[in-house]
Design a protein around this motif. Structure first.
Motif, PDB file in Angstrom:
ATOM      1  N   HIS A  24       1.038  -1.029   0.368  1.00 48.68           N
ATOM      2  CA  HIS A  24       0.227   0.059   0.060  1.00 48.68           C
ATOM      3  C   HIS A  24       1.166   0.959   0.410  1.00 48.68           C
ATOM      4  O   HIS A  24       0.740   2.094  -0.580  1.00 48.68           O
ATOM      5  N   CYS A  25       1.987   1.674   0.992  1.00 48.65           N
ATOM      6  CA  CYS A  25       3.545   2.413   1.081  1.00 48.65           C
ATOM      7  C   CYS A  25       3.414   2.481  -0.219  1.00 48.65           C
ATOM      8  O   CYS A  25       3.164   3.969  -1.225  1.00 48.65           O
ATOM      9  N   SER A  52       0.336   3.866  -2.740  1.00 44.62           N
ATOM     10  CA  SER A  52       0.647   5.234  -2.678  1.00 44.62           C
ATOM     11  C   SER A  52       1.459   6.511  -2.570  1.00 44.62           C
ATOM     12  O   SER A  52       0.955   7.413  -3.214  1.00 44.62           O
ATOM     13  N   VAL A  53       3.105   5.902  -3.138  1.00 43.82           N
ATOM     14  CA  VAL A  53       3.933   6.854  -3.105  1.00 43.82           C
ATOM     15  C   VAL A  53       3.918   7.184  -4.600  1.00 43.82           C
ATOM     16  O   VAL A  53       3.750   8.081  -5.142  1.00 43.82           O
ATOM     17  N   ALA A  64       0.539   8.740  -5.937  1.00 42.59           N
ATOM     18  CA  ALA A  64       0.623  10.445  -6.185  1.00 42.59           C
ATOM     19  C   ALA A  64       2.243  11.208  -6.761  1.00 42.59           C
ATOM     20  O   ALA A  64       2.034  11.885  -7.958  1.00 42.59           O
ATOM     21  N   ILE A 105       5.288  13.203  -1.957  1.00 40.01           N
ATOM     22  CA  ILE A 105       5.346  11.923  -1.391  1.00 40.01           C
ATOM     23  C   ILE A 105       5.199  12.404   0.270  1.00 40.01           C
ATOM     24  O   ILE A 105       4.540  11.919   0.993  1.00 40.01           O
ATOM     25  N   ASP A 112       2.911  14.535   1.240  1.00 38.23           N
ATOM     26  CA  ASP A 112       1.040  14.752   0.989  1.00 38.23           C
ATOM     27  C   ASP A 112       0.589  13.137   1.372  1.00 38.23           C
ATOM     28  O   ASP A 112      -0.563  13.018   1.987  1.00 38.23           O
ATOM     29  N   GLN A 113       1.285  12.729   1.270  1.00 36.14           N
ATOM     30  CA  GLN A 113       1.355  10.902   1.426  1.00 36.14           C
ATOM     31  C   GLN A 113       1.062  10.115   3.173  1.00 36.14           C
ATOM     32  O   GLN A 113       1.077   9.765   3.540  1.00 36.14           O
ATOM     33  N   TYR A 169       4.897  10.298   4.521  1.00 30.00           N
ATOM     34  CA  TYR A 169       6.106   9.341   4.500  1.00 30.00           C
ATOM     35  C   TYR A 169       7.201  11.173   4.430  1.00 30.00           C
ATOM     36  O   TYR A 169       7.089  11.973   3.805  1.00 30.00           O
TER      37      TYR A 169
END
Length: 68
Positions: A15-16, A19-20, A23, A60, A62-63, A65
């Motif tokens: 999932h990480c 999402s990165v 984005a 990144i 904003d996600q 991390y």
């Protein structure tokens, strides 16, 4: 096209990664983004006339991390 490798902290799962990559790929000028979870890095291929490294880092962050 430029290619940049960013150190990203806090990514640990699929999932990480999704999402990165998602984005970054939404940004105008980003051609490709590939996360390496084991290394904690993301390789980004982008058009430097359309997007800045700061914009990549912000997407990144904003996600949720941290970018070193």
């Amino acid at each position: 096209m430029e290619r940049k490798t960013l150190d990203v902290q806090g990514m640990s799962c699929g999932h990480c990664k999704a999402s990165v990559e998602g984005a970054l790929k939404k940004l105008d000028g980003v051609k490709a983004a590939e996360v390496n979870l084991e290394a904690g890095k993301v390789d980004v291929t982008y058009d430097e006339s359309k997007v800045t490294v700061d914009a990549l880092k912000e997407a990144i962050e904003d996600q949720g991390y941290d970018v070193a």
